[in-house]
Design an enzyme around this catalytic site. Structure first.
Site, mmCIF file in Angstrom:
data_model
loop_
_atom_site.group_PDB
_atom_site.id
_atom_site.type_symbol
_atom_site.label_atom_id
_atom_site.label_comp_id
_atom_site.label_asym_id
_atom_site.label_seq_id
_atom_site.Cartn_x
_atom_site.Cartn_y
_atom_site.Cartn_z
ATOM 1 N N ARG B 119 -25.908 -2.119 -4.478
ATOM 2 C CA ARG B 119 -24.737 -1.322 -4.070
ATOM 3 C C ARG B 119 -24.331 -1.547 -2.623
ATOM 4 O O ARG B 119 -23.650 -0.715 -2.018
ATOM 5 C CB ARG B 119 -24.963 0.175 -4.336
ATOM 6 C CG ARG B 119 -25.207 0.509 -5.807
ATOM 7 C CD ARG B 119 -25.026 1.995 -6.094
ATOM 8 N NE ARG B 119 -25.397 2.306 -7.462
ATOM 9 C CZ ARG B 119 -26.618 2.697 -7.836
ATOM 10 N NH1 ARG B 119 -27.569 2.837 -6.947
ATOM 11 N NH2 ARG B 119 -26.869 2.943 -9.109
ATOM 12 N N LYS B 141 -11.716 -9.065 1.881
ATOM 13 C CA LYS B 141 -11.416 -9.234 0.452
ATOM 14 C C LYS B 141 -12.458 -10.162 -0.144
ATOM 15 O O LYS B 141 -12.631 -11.301 0.309
ATOM 16 C CB LYS B 141 -10.024 -9.828 0.255
ATOM 17 C CG LYS B 141 -8.905 -8.804 0.299
ATOM 18 C CD LYS B 141 -7.613 -9.413 -0.243
ATOM 19 C CE LYS B 141 -6.478 -8.400 -0.252
ATOM 20 N NZ LYS B 141 -5.228 -8.981 -0.767
ATOM 21 N N GLU B 183 -2.267 -22.045 5.073
ATOM 22 C CA GLU B 183 -2.460 -20.626 5.427
ATOM 23 C C GLU B 183 -2.149 -20.389 6.909
ATOM 24 O O GLU B 183 -1.680 -19.313 7.284
ATOM 25 C CB GLU B 183 -3.893 -20.174 5.093
ATOM 26 C CG GLU B 183 -4.243 -20.216 3.601
ATOM 27 C CD GLU B 183 -3.803 -18.964 2.813
ATOM 28 O OE1 GLU B 183 -3.070 -18.123 3.357
ATOM 29 O OE2 GLU B 183 -4.204 -18.859 1.633
ATOM 30 N N LYS B 225 -4.199 -12.020 11.309
ATOM 31 C CA LYS B 225 -4.825 -11.402 10.137
ATOM 32 C C LYS B 225 -5.547 -10.116 10.524
ATOM 33 O O LYS B 225 -5.447 -9.104 9.824
ATOM 34 C CB LYS B 225 -5.793 -12.381 9.476
ATOM 35 C CG LYS B 225 -6.520 -11.757 8.282
ATOM 36 C CD LYS B 225 -6.551 -12.613 7.074
ATOM 37 C CE LYS B 225 -7.053 -11.834 5.872
ATOM 38 N NZ LYS B 225 -7.381 -12.696 4.739
ATOM 39 N N GLU B 235 -4.847 -2.627 1.438
ATOM 40 C CA GLU B 235 -3.579 -3.083 0.900
ATOM 41 C C GLU B 235 -2.795 -1.994 0.197
ATOM 42 O O GLU B 235 -2.370 -2.135 -0.951
ATOM 43 C CB GLU B 235 -3.790 -4.293 -0.043
ATOM 44 C CG GLU B 235 -2.499 -5.068 -0.271
ATOM 45 C CD GLU B 235 -2.730 -6.449 -0.896
ATOM 46 O OE1 GLU B 235 -3.579 -7.197 -0.401
ATOM 47 O OE2 GLU B 235 -2.038 -6.756 -1.878
ATOM 48 N N ARG B 239 -0.368 -4.912 4.210
ATOM 49 C CA ARG B 239 -1.284 -6.034 4.012
ATOM 50 C C ARG B 239 -0.770 -7.016 2.968
ATOM 51 O O ARG B 239 -1.109 -8.201 2.984
ATOM 52 C CB ARG B 239 -2.689 -5.535 3.631
ATOM 53 C CG ARG B 239 -3.681 -6.678 3.499
ATOM 54 C CD ARG B 239 -5.142 -6.237 3.383
ATOM 55 N NE ARG B 239 -5.983 -7.430 3.241
ATOM 56 C CZ ARG B 239 -7.275 -7.463 3.476
ATOM 57 N NH1 ARG B 239 -7.910 -6.373 3.856
ATOM 58 N NH2 ARG B 239 -7.946 -8.578 3.331
ATOM 59 N N ASN B 243 0.096 -12.059 1.387
ATOM 60 C CA ASN B 243 0.140 -12.725 0.099
ATOM 61 C C ASN B 243 1.395 -13.564 -0.111
ATOM 62 O O ASN B 243 1.700 -13.955 -1.241
ATOM 63 C CB ASN B 243 0.027 -11.678 -1.020
ATOM 64 C CG ASN B 243 -1.362 -11.669 -1.631
ATOM 65 O OD1 ASN B 243 -1.961 -12.722 -1.814
ATOM 66 N ND2 ASN B 243 -1.856 -10.499 -1.947
ATOM 67 N N HIS B 246 1.483 -16.284 -2.682
ATOM 68 C CA HIS B 246 0.275 -16.157 -3.494
ATOM 69 C C HIS B 246 0.549 -15.749 -4.931
ATOM 70 O O HIS B 246 -0.215 -16.092 -5.822
ATOM 71 C CB HIS B 246 -0.702 -15.177 -2.843
ATOM 72 C CG HIS B 246 -1.445 -15.749 -1.677
ATOM 73 N ND1 HIS B 246 -0.802 -16.254 -0.562
ATOM 74 C CD2 HIS B 246 -2.777 -15.923 -1.438
ATOM 75 C CE1 HIS B 246 -1.708 -16.691 0.308
ATOM 76 N NE2 HIS B 246 -2.911 -16.508 -0.196
ATOM 77 N N HIS B 250 -1.132 -18.147 -7.285
ATOM 78 C CA HIS B 250 -2.191 -17.759 -8.223
ATOM 79 C C HIS B 250 -1.825 -18.161 -9.656
ATOM 80 O O HIS B 250 -2.689 -18.530 -10.445
ATOM 81 C CB HIS B 250 -2.448 -16.257 -8.146
ATOM 82 C CG HIS B 250 -3.159 -15.834 -6.896
ATOM 83 N ND1 HIS B 250 -3.246 -14.510 -6.511
ATOM 84 C CD2 HIS B 250 -3.825 -16.535 -5.960
ATOM 85 C CE1 HIS B 250 -3.922 -14.425 -5.371
ATOM 86 N NE2 HIS B 250 -4.290 -15.637 -5.015
ATOM 87 N N HIS B 263 -6.613 -23.860 -3.525
ATOM 88 C CA HIS B 263 -5.884 -22.614 -3.284
ATOM 89 C C HIS B 263 -4.761 -22.813 -2.259
ATOM 90 O O HIS B 263 -3.614 -22.399 -2.478
ATOM 91 C CB HIS B 263 -6.854 -21.528 -2.815
ATOM 92 C CG HIS B 263 -6.186 -20.256 -2.398
ATOM 93 N ND1 HIS B 263 -5.456 -19.477 -3.271
ATOM 94 C CD2 HIS B 263 -6.100 -19.640 -1.188
ATOM 95 C CE1 HIS B 263 -4.970 -18.429 -2.619
ATOM 96 N NE2 HIS B 263 -5.332 -18.508 -1.358
#
Lengths: 361, 361
Positions: B119, B141, B183, B225, B235, B239, B243, B246, B250, B263
């Protein structure tokens, strides 16, 4: 209906306790935020309750249900993936709400799925076993097992609400019911001597599942858990006392194969070991241990570990306990009935000597 | 060496940027708290850096390393489990520190493993690709992919520190390097027109990997960032502008099979689509789009999506985007060069019409 609150700042949430909550349209609707709901249950629970929960949901929602195999042996990453499969196949997005409808295994898996799906979505606990109602549905511990250790992969992730429908207890199988009682008794042992005595004097009412007694027992158990969790959400300290009997119990579960011993059964045998070790240290009396053993037996719970475990097996499992810090084992023991503490001064040699009489050679 | 700080209250942490940080004993030791370290890398990175990182660790630690297969197609729950296997086999406990030594895939997986193991345990990002250095190692993330969607299973979980060793960039394969530049350029597009122009005028220095230019580009990217993440860790709003490109990207990655497009390559093509759609809405000029396309091509990046995708495939992938709320798609577009925004007013019909010219029928 009773309402308790788990006080965790912006993560606070209510626990509702009462008969018929699974059919309470208003209550459930109040805590669903988006327009999608994913009901997670298992093969045993689904035929009993999924349809009535669906009927109790507000109109106009997109509802998906996913049914997991039943049993602790299925609390794995591989089975967890089935929840994600179902959610993605139906395009559930970040505003979906996951309903955990079932016992501790369903709650732990649905909760971890909620923590991880798209990095976190809302979820609501609808516990259908006594154990889940008094323990696993409250406090935000979610996890799956690993072959080498129980609950090793998971998250601290709080639900939006816990709805405890006490009606479901009338049809709970006897072993499941007894397993839940073990966790109820645990609360008395760790932090409330009055509750411990209150429960003992009502052993018959507990055994016969008297609704009034049970309802109060659940409420006091949840209140105890909520208080400990509010004080230490991520188990930096005091929360560890909720693990009385669990270091021994998890070793039993892992060694016997998940699902052979119910979690509550392993905890019962583990609590007896913790009590015996506490008595050896002079903190509680042999008479108190005997009384606990006799009472747990009366409630149809095991009071000794399986006789086929070796000392080496015990030590190997306990070395992987989550309470180990830098190789040092920490155990939850009793300073007195109603007063648990965490100790880190039990050497491996002392533990071996303590466990040997319960072990295969 | 430069130091930036990601300001997140009790979860704040430093980003160090400079040559030779992977061998910096003091820097690394400062952020390791327990007595155990688990190094996660992949087949490509391990032979290059694992031994030097081990040599840079403080004496007396228990060190385990686990090597994952290389590539986005291995960013799965099944491969994640290998990290847990290694940790449990060596009895790593809750005080262990996980080191993510590699590119974005390693960082995302090691980070999610750190979020979930018992955890939650400490972790440190040691990014070895440009893309990981300027983007994925910063901001917390973490995730693995699902066959139906990128990064669908994960957690927001911050590292204790990010150590960016700029020396590693000299040996980075050309495709990996270009993917990282995508990026970098993104930060200029979304929030800093000055930076965008600064980069454009240094296109040759970027292409030849001039250390001074690169170091400043990394620093400004990380600073951008860090600022966005500090304003919106989970987000809830702003935030999402990170993206840009993206949602389209994606979809390309998932449809082409993870690992076929890098990516950063998919993001480059996605940014061009976002820019074109922004121009159609009248927010930027066709000339600005052309200049972006010409520049990305100069940096060896793709500027159009794969021609074999159908409109139906695009829409199916985009419907599962994490920015969808209650069925409504949200897209990151440009109000101007250096000023991104999130819009939710692009209808499915409009999106179909926009995508059709890029699609197989």
């Amino acid at each position: 209906m009773k309402t308790l609150q788990v006080e965790l700042g912006e993560r606070s949430y209510p626990i509702y306790i009462g008969p018929g909550l699974l059919d309470d349209v208003q209550r459930l609707g109040k805590h669903i935020q988006g327009r999608q709901v994913l009901i997670v249950s298992n093969e045993t629970v689904a035929p009993l309750y999924v349809e009535s929960v669906k009927a109790a949901l507000p109109q106009g929602l997109q509802v998906t249900d996913v049914t997991l195999p039943d049993g602790e042996q299925h609390k794995t990453l591989a089975v967890l993936e089935k929840i994600f499969d179902a959610a993605l196949a139906e395009n559930h997005n970040r505003s979906t709400t996951i309903l955990a409808l079932g016992g501790g295994v369903v709650g732990d898996m649905a909760g971890f799925a909620a923590a991880s799906y798209q990095r976190g979505v809302n979820f609501i606990q609808l516990p259908t076993t006594l154990l889940a109602q008094v323990d696993s549905s409250v406090g935000g511990k979610t996890a799956v097992n690993h072959p080498l250790g129980k609950n090793m992969i998971g998250a601290f992730y709080q639900p939006q609400a816990v709805l405890i429908d006490t009606n479901v207890l009338t049809t709970l199988p006897p072993r499941e019911y007894a397993a839940g009682l073990a966790e109820v008794i645990k609360y008395g042992l760790i932090c409330d001597a009055d509750f411990y005595q209150w429960l003992r004097t009502r052993r018959d009412a507990l055994k016969s599942r008297d609704p009034k007694t049970l309802s109060e027992a659940i409420e006091r158990s949840c209140a105890a858990k909520a208080q400990v969790v509010a004080a230490d959400e991520r188990e930096g300290g005091i929360r560890a006392i909720l693990n009385l009997g669990h270091t021994f119990g998890h070793a039993i579960e892992a060694q016997q194969g998940y699902g052979n011993w119910l979690h509550g059964e392993a905890v019962a045998a583990g609590m007896v070991l913790a009590a015996r070790l506490s008595a050896e240290r002079g903190d509680i009396t042999a008479g108190e241990v005997d009384a606990l053993v006799e009472w747990l037996e009366y409630q149809n719970l095991p009071v000794a570990p399986p006789p086929d475990m070796t000392v080496e097996q015990w030590l190997a499992h306990m070395a992987r306990d989550k309470k180990v810090i830098d190789g040092r084992l920490r155990l939850v023991l009793l300073r007195a009935i109603g007063d648990a503490c965490v100790v880190d001064d039990v050497s491996t040699a002392a533990l071996e000597a303590f466990l040997a009489p319960f072990c295969a050679c």
